[in-house]
Design a protein around this motif. Structure first.
Motif, PDB file in Angstrom:
ATOM      1  N   VAL A   1       0.864  -1.199   0.000  1.00  0.00           N
ATOM      2  CA  VAL A   1       0.000   0.000   0.000  1.00  0.00           C
ATOM      3  C   VAL A   1       0.887   1.231   0.000  1.00  0.00           C
ATOM      4  CG1 VAL A   1      -1.775   1.324   1.198  1.00  0.00           C
ATOM      5  CG2 VAL A   1      -1.843  -1.147   1.295  1.00  0.00           C
ATOM      6  N   GLY A   2       1.896   1.203   0.861  1.00  0.00           N
ATOM      7  CA  GLY A   2       2.813   2.330   0.941  1.00  0.00           C
ATOM      8  C   GLY A   2       3.452   2.623  -0.401  1.00  0.00           C
TER       9      GLY A   2
ATOM     10  N   VAL B   1       1.062   4.277  -2.681  1.00  0.00           N
ATOM     11  CA  VAL B   1       0.871   5.692  -2.357  1.00  0.00           C
ATOM     12  C   VAL B   1       1.999   6.512  -2.961  1.00  0.00           C
ATOM     13  CG1 VAL B   1       0.855   7.403  -0.512  1.00  0.00           C
ATOM     14  CG2 VAL B   1      -0.431   5.297  -0.239  1.00  0.00           C
TER      15      VAL B   1
ATOM     16  N   GLN C   1       1.660   7.194  -6.587  1.00  0.00           N
ATOM     17  CA  GLN C   1       0.445   7.803  -7.136  1.00  0.00           C
ATOM     18  C   GLN C   1       0.747   8.935  -8.115  1.00  0.00           C
ATOM     19  OE1 GLN C   1      -2.178  10.236  -4.727  1.00  0.00           O
ATOM     20  NE2 GLN C   1      -3.944   9.379  -5.801  1.00  0.00           N
TER      21      GLN C   1
ATOM     22  N   ASN D   1     -14.943  -1.198  -3.258  1.00  0.00           N
ATOM     23  CA  ASN D   1     -13.573  -1.362  -3.739  1.00  0.00           C
ATOM     24  C   ASN D   1     -13.482  -1.999  -5.116  1.00  0.00           C
ATOM     25  OD1 ASN D   1     -13.004  -0.284  -1.290  1.00  0.00           O
ATOM     26  ND2 ASN D   1     -12.307  -2.200  -0.357  1.00  0.00           N
TER      27      ASN D   1
ATOM     28  N   HIS E   1     -15.634   1.565  -9.664  1.00  0.00           N
ATOM     29  CA  HIS E   1     -14.789   2.737  -9.916  1.00  0.00           C
ATOM     30  C   HIS E   1     -15.615   3.761 -10.687  1.00  0.00           C
ATOM     31  CE1 HIS E   1     -11.100   4.938 -10.437  1.00  0.00           C
ATOM     32  NE2 HIS E   1     -11.301   5.019 -11.724  1.00  0.00           N
TER      33      HIS E   1
ATOM     34  N   TYR F   1     -14.149   9.504 -12.774  1.00  0.00           N
ATOM     35  CA  TYR F   1     -12.717   9.615 -12.479  1.00  0.00           C
ATOM     36  C   TYR F   1     -11.925   9.471 -13.772  1.00  0.00           C
ATOM     37  CZ  TYR F   1     -13.320   9.061  -7.412  1.00  0.00           C
ATOM     38  OH  TYR F   1     -13.657   9.223  -6.106  1.00  0.00           O
TER      39      TYR F   1
ATOM     40  N   PHE G   1      -6.647   3.954  -8.096  1.00  0.00           N
ATOM     41  CA  PHE G   1      -5.619   3.792  -7.099  1.00  0.00           C
ATOM     42  C   PHE G   1      -6.223   3.520  -5.717  1.00  0.00           C
ATOM     43  CE2 PHE G   1      -2.832   6.015  -4.065  1.00  0.00           C
ATOM     44  CZ  PHE G   1      -1.847   5.045  -4.076  1.00  0.00           C
ATOM     45  N   LYS G   2      -7.314   4.220  -5.400  1.00  0.00           N
ATOM     46  CA  LYS G   2      -7.956   3.998  -4.100  1.00  0.00           C
ATOM     47  C   LYS G   2      -8.464   2.566  -4.004  1.00  0.00           C
ATOM     48  CE  LYS G   2     -11.389   6.010  -0.947  1.00  0.00           C
ATOM     49  NZ  LYS G   2     -11.633   4.764  -0.271  1.00  0.00           N
ATOM     50  N   ASN G   3      -9.024   2.053  -5.110  1.00  0.00           N
ATOM     51  CA  ASN G   3      -9.490   0.671  -5.099  1.00  0.00           C
ATOM     52  C   ASN G   3      -8.337  -0.304  -4.859  1.00  0.00           C
ATOM     53  OD1 ASN G   3     -12.087   1.459  -5.499  1.00  0.00           O
ATOM     54  ND2 ASN G   3     -12.228   0.793  -7.624  1.00  0.00           N
TER      55      ASN G   3
ATOM     56  N   ALA H   1      -5.521   0.172  -3.268  1.00  0.00           N
ATOM     57  CA  ALA H   1      -5.093   0.213  -1.868  1.00  0.00           C
ATOM     58  C   ALA H   1      -6.128  -0.437  -0.955  1.00  0.00           C
ATOM     59  CB  ALA H   1      -4.846   1.661  -1.445  1.00  0.00           C
ATOM     60  N   SER H   2      -7.406  -0.170  -1.219  1.00  0.00           N
ATOM     61  CA  SER H   2      -8.449  -0.698  -0.332  1.00  0.00           C
ATOM     62  C   SER H   2      -8.585  -2.210  -0.473  1.00  0.00           C
ATOM     63  CB  SER H   2      -9.791  -0.023  -0.636  1.00  0.00           C
ATOM     64  OG  SER H   2      -9.698   1.364  -0.416  1.00  0.00           O
TER      65      SER H   2
END
Lengths: 459, 459
Positions: free
Chosen positions: B14-15, B18, B21, B92, B95, B99, B422-424, B426-427
């Protein structure tokens, strides 16, 4: 850069949480036929606290603790407004009750309560009767429309997870429809969002909705002019956030206005019509989205209970949280009216009061069974926390006041700490992390239009 | 310990995500009245690829690209079965299409298509007509019950986000009801889960459902005996996973059986009744939960289009993905029947084929407008990926075969890479991380019982 650092910091916290995870699983807990049956109604803050306290302190006693709720999850209501504005995902504020039963050793049953019978010592549910020796009533509150039928019919509310998802879908839908709408009046009505009631829920929702519009939706809907979007907070009294002191209230007001929330004070609502809100002075605010956050009243099931009731339906309890004439029945949280010694006003219907009541009820049931003296409610006012959207909040914790960015950090830390469930904590942290980058959940999840969450899944 | 390391590893990812991104936001894109209008129907894998390819290659051309879908989100169908078994949260895998429009510069409209009129060069929707110069039909597939009305009526399916949430709620509900049920036959029926069709979806769902029961639900429902829970995978043919080679198929079969999934081969279904499945040989499997994953057919709207159609409703296209008699209409993905040169069977209805088709259609529209020669479909078979639940999968990537834990890592890496947003990413990573600790989402979210997702939110 500040954003990136914030992101990394929040993410680091997920890591810390993972490292701290304690897997506290217990085995199943089963009762004998001779067990003393304690039934707890409602898996909100109060009911969960009662069930846990009972289960953890039952040593030596043959106690069967059964928690009953119409939904199979505990809902973390303090951030429900963020579900409505896409800031957190619905699954991250719902915590399956059975996770808690596993860890703490009580039983759970998913059933809708129809009636409480004090005479039969029985709770009638859709799935049949449940008999009790001791009963803890923690059925929470419902919306109070103060007799305004039009408001009940035409407003969105924010009490259940359905409400949250439904409002989120509706807000996105309003933007979607506005972008293809040619009639400027209809567009304007679609893009005007009215929130009635400037208590904490109303203020938090208004700020978050304004941020959603400004920082997320206006970018995704380039056909909509920023000037077309209005977020209006309507309050009958002459000020917002009654429970806060003047300084914090002024800070909150300034923040709301700088964000572009229109705050209308001294503006009592006369009527909520299909296309907007009628004010008592006769003026009209056209809007497709009216959210009612103006008040709560006790769950109507409490009307079955004997005893003195308040105008908001709450039933009066003694210092031990018992019904005066039925000491085997405890009433707590939003269902209970309790006056602290020397106070003129009853304790407010909020989570800390409910938790304190739940613990007191549970401890007193244990005391009764052990023939020990009962304990009066232990509750200490801890303060107020009101989020004002992106990077801003006001807080008063044990008399220490916070505003702005620091207030926002305090707000998030406190709620993250209080949120049930480790997975929820981590997931909300990730949601918030992406919120820093203006990413919110704007998919319209298919949700039942019903305002009662469990009815849609019940048989 | 291995679990903890896995957790930390996933979290580290995840890191890394991020840090990587890229905020690729573009401004809004608007067309003039003289623009060439390209309308893309469907925001699945094919439609999204077509719209993006058109928008990114339009330089020099006055092109208006409009993507239309009845839902406002792209659904990542490959892990929809994990929504049904609580492994990932609904938000998750959805989308928001807008976006993508932001980043890539095309327009989006949320509308339900009623009819395609080739003569009028128009698509009729619930929100009025949309005229086109070029049309890309990417409306995807629906379930194929092969004429079995009883199956259509009494089965759960797994095509939409509603399906996923509805099935999840139903599975949890079955355990909830079974625990309070006294009749052993009813209990057994509630705890028997039948999946019809042993293709990738059926196999993945069966494995994941078996894991959900064994590792999560049996702990939460201590009143249920492990022996009462059955997961039955029913297949008419003599083997599972037709598309795999023998070695991977045998590995998959062994894994399913070791988990406790009952695989019934050579077992054609005659009827799906209210309380179970009737097999052609007359035998009956009592079950409250029958999931139909036995086949797909093209979206019925494709029937409006002229040309040769297959038995599954797909319409035949030429090498450039055009309708032979209407070169302004491109049909791709699950709606298109296309034979690679020299092949006897058309390309299968899956995501890689849809994406290749979408790109080819888009490029050929650009070529047409620039008076350049058209390009035939470029598609290269890349392999197969089938998850087998916790820590296990089989994969064949460009001829390299993986099984077991390594297969599982490959499976997750590939799908995480392909997931939109990207949020998906990570989640889902966080959801998967908690899956390692046997934490799944078992709250019953209130969802519409409708099988059409957008109907519940459309006006």
């Amino acid at each position: 850069m500040k954003k990136a650092l914030l992101g990394i910091g929040l993410l680091g916290s997920v890591g810390a949480l993972v490292a701290l995870q304690a897997t506290r699983r217990g085995g199943g807990y089963y009762s004998s036929n001779n067990s003393t049956r304690v039934v707890v109604l409602g898996a909100g803050f109060g009911g969960l606290a009662a069930a846990r306290t009972l289960a953890r302190n039952r040593d030596g006693l043959d106690l069967d603790v059964l928690l009953v709720d119409r939904a199979n999850f505990h809902l973390f209501t303090p951030i429900l407004y963020q579900v409505a504005t896409g800031g957190v995902e619905p699954d991250n504020v719902t915590h399956p009750v059975r996770y808690a039963t596993q860890a703490d050793g009580f039983r759970f049953q998913e059933s809708n309560v129809q009636k409480i019978s004090v005479e039969d010592k029985c709770v009638y549910t859709d799935d049949g009767p449940i008999y009790y020796d001791y009963l803890v009533v923690a059925l929470g509150a419902t919306n109070n429309f103060f007799g305004l039928a039009s408001a009940e019919e035409n407003s969105f509310t924010l009490k259940t997870i359905s409400d949250g998802i439904e409002l989120r879908n509706h807000i996105i839908d309003a933007f979607e429809r506005a972008e293809v709408e040619q009639d400027p009046e209809v567009r304007r009505r679609l893009l005007t969002f009215v929130i009635v009631g400037a208590g904490p829920t109303g203020v938090e929702l208004a700020a978050s909705l304004r941020d959603l519009a400004s920082h997320v939706l206006l970018k995704e809907y380039p056909g909509i002019d920023p000037g077309e979007v209005r977020v209006v907070l309507v309050e009958a009294l002459d000020r917002i956030l009654l429970a806060l002191d003047d300084q914090l209230r002024q800070n909150a007001m300034k923040t709301l206005q700088s964000k572009g929330v229109e705050v209308l004070l001294n503006t009592p609502v006369a009527d909520v019509e299909k296309g907007g809100v009628r004010i008592k002075d006769g003026s009209f605010i056209p809007s497709e989205t009216v959210v009612w956050t103006a008040g709560v009243k006790a769950n109507p099931l409490v009307a079955d209970l004997p005893g003195e009731k308040g105008r908001d339906g709450r039933v009066r309890v003694n210092d031990f949280m018992q019904l005066p004439d039925h000491p085997e029945i405890y009433v707590i949280g939003d269902c209970a009216m309790y006056f602290m010694p020397g106070e003129q006003r009853p304790l407010p219907p909020n989570a800390p009061v409910a938790i304190a009541g739940g613990k007191t009820a549970a401890i007193n049931i244990i005391h009764t069974l052990k023939n020990e003296p009962l304990e009066p409610l232990k509750y200490k006012y801890q303060g107020e926390l009101v989020s004002l959207g992106k990077n801003n909040a006001v807080a008063n914790i044990m008399g220490i006041k916070f505003s702005g960015f620091i207030g926002w950090l305090v707000w998030r830390a406190v709620y993250l700490y209080k949120l049930e469930g480790f997975k929820n904590k981590a997931s909300v942290l990730v949601d918030w992390l992406f919120g820093v980058f203006d990413r919110r959940e704007t998919s319209k999840l298919p949700v039942t239009p019903s305002k009662v969450p469990s009815e849609s899944v019940a048989e």
